[in-house]
Design a protein around this motif. Structure first.
Motif, PDB file in Angstrom:
ATOM      1  N   GLN A  41       0.618  -1.354   0.311  1.00 32.91           N
ATOM      2  CA  GLN A  41      -0.015   0.106  -0.039  1.00 32.91           C
ATOM      3  C   GLN A  41       0.701   0.978  -0.083  1.00 32.91           C
ATOM      4  O   GLN A  41       0.122   2.027   0.652  1.00 32.91           O
ATOM      5  N   LEU A  42       2.263   1.116  -1.010  1.00 32.30           N
ATOM      6  CA  LEU A  42       2.958   2.389  -0.744  1.00 32.30           C
ATOM      7  C   LEU A  42       2.297   2.974  -1.775  1.00 32.30           C
ATOM      8  O   LEU A  42       2.378   2.855  -2.821  1.00 32.30           O
ATOM      9  N   ASP A  43       2.073   4.440  -2.254  1.00 34.37           N
ATOM     10  CA  ASP A  43       1.594   5.615  -3.269  1.00 34.37           C
ATOM     11  C   ASP A  43       2.113   5.333  -4.189  1.00 34.37           C
ATOM     12  O   ASP A  43       3.665   5.797  -4.171  1.00 34.37           O
ATOM     13  N   PRO A  44       1.537   5.506  -4.813  1.00 35.27           N
ATOM     14  CA  PRO A  44       2.301   5.642  -6.487  1.00 35.27           C
ATOM     15  C   PRO A  44       2.972   7.110  -6.144  1.00 35.27           C
ATOM     16  O   PRO A  44       3.972   7.702  -7.349  1.00 35.27           O
ATOM     17  N   SER A  45       2.505   7.610  -5.940  1.00 39.36           N
ATOM     18  CA  SER A  45       3.112   9.562  -5.172  1.00 39.36           C
ATOM     19  C   SER A  45       4.865   9.451  -4.274  1.00 39.36           C
ATOM     20  O   SER A  45       5.176  10.414  -4.770  1.00 39.36           O
ATOM     21  N   ALA A  46       5.109   7.778  -4.331  1.00 37.84           N
ATOM     22  CA  ALA A  46       6.548   7.838  -4.204  1.00 37.84           C
ATOM     23  C   ALA A  46       7.575   8.327  -4.971  1.00 37.84           C
ATOM     24  O   ALA A  46       8.599   8.446  -4.850  1.00 37.84           O
ATOM     25  N   PHE A  47       7.397   8.479  -6.090  1.00 34.24           N
ATOM     26  CA  PHE A  47       7.717   8.488  -7.323  1.00 34.24           C
ATOM     27  C   PHE A  47       8.996   9.572  -7.499  1.00 34.24           C
ATOM     28  O   PHE A  47       9.625   9.898  -7.825  1.00 34.24           O
ATOM     29  N   ILE A  48       7.804  11.423  -6.708  1.00 35.19           N
ATOM     30  CA  ILE A  48       8.356  12.126  -7.117  1.00 35.19           C
ATOM     31  C   ILE A  48       8.741  12.900  -5.773  1.00 35.19           C
ATOM     32  O   ILE A  48       9.009  13.395  -5.698  1.00 35.19           O
ATOM     33  N   GLU A  49       9.411  11.216  -4.142  1.00 37.69           N
ATOM     34  CA  GLU A  49      10.105  11.839  -3.617  1.00 37.69           C
ATOM     35  C   GLU A  49      11.570  11.481  -3.413  1.00 37.69           C
ATOM     36  O   GLU A  49      11.566  10.426  -2.643  1.00 37.69           O
ATOM     37  N   GLY A  50      12.356  11.670  -4.176  1.00 38.82           N
ATOM     38  CA  GLY A  50      14.096  11.146  -4.316  1.00 38.82           C
ATOM     39  C   GLY A  50      13.847  10.107  -4.457  1.00 38.82           C
ATOM     40  O   GLY A  50      12.911   9.428  -5.417  1.00 38.82           O
ATOM     41  N   ASN A  51      14.398   9.392  -3.625  1.00 37.68           N
ATOM     42  CA  ASN A  51      15.126   8.043  -3.820  1.00 37.68           C
ATOM     43  C   ASN A  51      13.857   6.891  -2.429  1.00 37.68           C
ATOM     44  O   ASN A  51      14.037   6.161  -2.176  1.00 37.68           O
ATOM     45  N   ARG A  52      12.944   7.720  -2.674  1.00 41.06           N
ATOM     46  CA  ARG A  52      11.981   7.372  -1.169  1.00 41.06           C
ATOM     47  C   ARG A  52      11.538   5.470  -1.698  1.00 41.06           C
ATOM     48  O   ARG A  52      11.164   4.701  -0.829  1.00 41.06           O
ATOM     49  N   LEU A  53      11.477   5.332  -2.712  1.00 44.25           N
ATOM     50  CA  LEU A  53      10.871   3.882  -3.839  1.00 44.25           C
ATOM     51  C   LEU A  53      12.104   2.839  -3.553  1.00 44.25           C
ATOM     52  O   LEU A  53      10.926   2.175  -3.091  1.00 44.25           O
ATOM     53  N   PHE A  54      13.133   3.491  -3.331  1.00 47.92           N
ATOM     54  CA  PHE A  54      14.135   2.411  -3.563  1.00 47.92           C
ATOM     55  C   PHE A  54      14.196   1.994  -1.625  1.00 47.92           C
ATOM     56  O   PHE A  54      15.514   1.199  -1.594  1.00 47.92           O
ATOM     57  N   THR A  55      14.582   3.436  -0.978  1.00 49.03           N
ATOM     58  CA  THR A  55      14.676   2.560   0.597  1.00 49.03           C
ATOM     59  C   THR A  55      13.789   2.692   0.963  1.00 49.03           C
ATOM     60  O   THR A  55      13.541   1.969   2.577  1.00 49.03           O
ATOM     61  N   GLU A  56      12.214   2.421   0.749  1.00 55.04           N
ATOM     62  CA  GLU A  56      11.167   2.117   1.126  1.00 55.04           C
ATOM     63  C   GLU A  56      11.033   1.217   2.260  1.00 55.04           C
ATOM     64  O   GLU A  56      11.478  -0.637   1.497  1.00 55.04           O
TER      65      GLU A  56
END
Length: 443
Positions: free
Chosen positions: A316-331
């Motif tokens: 349930q990680l929202d796709p908006s994380a795409f624009i939040e720097g490295n968040r998709l990689f570090t979450e």
């Protein structure tokens, strides 16, 4: 869309040793589309039979053991044309059809001029003694790779660049930056063809979410076809994986599935998820000797999903994380990055990766890969912090076995003595880059 596995299907078509082909892969991975596309490209026509939608076709296999008579019946019942060598015959959803599976040996022995390919998503429901051993070819279909995602997105310049790399040297920003951004989007879509299509053709994030939800619901529906207690356990294990991977120690524990859960109560469900190819099971390796499978610690393993996009959706990680720097990689403590790297490794190396760890003091290397007669330790860093204490400790303990250490991160491509740093977006080229690094070290 383009799938690189089409080249393997063409090799099968042209092989003088061709047998009926079984495509295995999870539901939603694109097996049916792949076979139909293959038929459209390389055959005069395709004859398609779905045994789940048309179960009445199974009657032709109950008592008849003559492949030609079976084909005659299928032609008359369906009105489709079938010709030797010129028609691709597709049997779809045959996992629940033991008579159809058993009949494949008749096609192999007595009708080899007919090109027959089958698609299965689940365990084949036939007794081991009745399975046509040695009479079928197998081909595993996995989710689309990052390279295939780029091809679907018409980023052929980036694909050509990755293919052109022939030495370990830093990548120019003109390629590094767009590849980094595209990889973030791949973490959103994953490699299931339908979500990829929703982005590459529609640029519709809501439809990506919807199509991933439909895939997850389809898995739940498949679980419900099992015995009630097994269905519940499969669902609980599958839904627990984001939590399992979010811990400092990503080792799978049954107590994280349900309070009081015990291995003997849930291992059948876990085995089902493996065979259904919804998860990858990675064992802990006691020491990096050959063959690596001989040193498995069967009591310690990690579980990853078959697709990084489905892991993101299930988490349930929202796709908006795409624009939040490295968040998709570090979450989730880098779990998405690890899952992505594992998917890339599974596609390139015949032997399933393992991992290595020790408790006192605690060290862990994310993956070990066996490449020919060498074993390479791999760590996954979800950002540019590339401190690799576990790889250093691993080399201290196993210096003789360690020709090269590999680190995936958001740093640039480089080779520092025996440490090869590979940008995350080049994971599909790991085998080639390891080979190049070994050659450079010999110079």
């Amino acid at each position: 869309m383009e799938r690189l596995v089409l080249t393997k299907l063409l090799e099968w078509k042209n092989s003088e040793y061709r047998k009926p082909l079984l495509l295995k892969g999870a539901r939603g991975v694109g097996k049916t589309w792949l076979l139909k596309e293959f038929g459209n490209r390389y055959y005069q026509n395709t004859a398609y039979f779905n045994f789940e939608d048309s179960p009445e076709y199974q009657q032709f296999f109950e008592t008849i053991k003559d492949a030609h008579r079976i084909l005659d019946n299928l032609i008359m019942a369906s009105g489709q044309n079938i010709e030797k060598t010129h028609t691709l015959i597709i049997f779809d959803e045959i996992h629940g059809c033991p008579n159809v599976i058993n009949a494949l040996k008749y096609f192999c022995e007595n009708a080899s001029d007919y090109h027959l390919a089958c698609a299965v998503s689940q365990d084949l429901k036939t007794s081991p003694s009745a399975f046509p051993v040695g009479k079928v070819d197998f081909l595993q279909i996995n989710p689309m790779t990052f390279t295939e995602f780029l091809m679907a997105n018409n980023d052929l310049n980036l694909v050509n660049f990755m293919d052109s790399i022939d030495e370990i040297t830093p990548i120019a920003d003109a390629f590094f930056n767009p590849l980094y951004e595209k990889l973030k989007m791949y973490f959103v879509t994953g490699g299931m063809p339908k979500p990829v299509l929703m982005w590459t053709a529609k640029r519709d994030v809501a439809k990506i979410q919807s199509s991933q939800s439909k895939i997850l619901k389809a898995y739940e529906a498949d679980f419900k076809k099992l015995k009630t207690c097994l269905a519940q356990k499969c669902s609980l294990i599958y839904k627990s994986i984001p939590t399992q991977l979010n811990g400092n120690n990503k080792k799978f524990t049954f107590k994280a599935v349900k309070e009081g859960a015990r291995k003997r109560e849930y291992e059948t469900a876990l085995h089902y998820l493996e065979n259904y190819q919804l998860v990858h099971k990675i064992y802990r390796c006691n020491k990096p000797n050959l063959p690596i499978a001989a040193y498995d610690d069967l009591s310690a393993f990690k579980i990853y999903l078959s697709d990084v996009g489905l892991l993101r959706r299930l988490s349930q990680l929202d796709p908006s994380a795409f624009i939040e720097g490295n968040r998709l990689f570090t979450e989730f403590k880098g779990a998405l990055s690890e899952n992505y790297i594992l998917q890339a490794l599974v596609n390139q190396f015949e032997v399933t990766p393992r991992y290595w760890s020790q408790n006192n003091p605690p060290y862990e290397v994310d993956f070990l890969i066996q490449r020919a007669n060498d074993i390479f330790p791999i760590e996954v860093k979800a950002d540019t912090n590339t401190k690799a204490t576990s790889l250093k400790k691993y080399k201290e303990l196993f210096k003789e076995q360690t020709k090269l250490r590999v680190r995936f991160s958001l740093d640039n491509l480089r080779l520092d003595e025996d440490m090869l740093n590979i940008p995350l977006f080049l994971a599909d080229k790991a085998d080639k880059l390891i080979s190049l690094a070994l050659k450079q070290r010999q110079l």
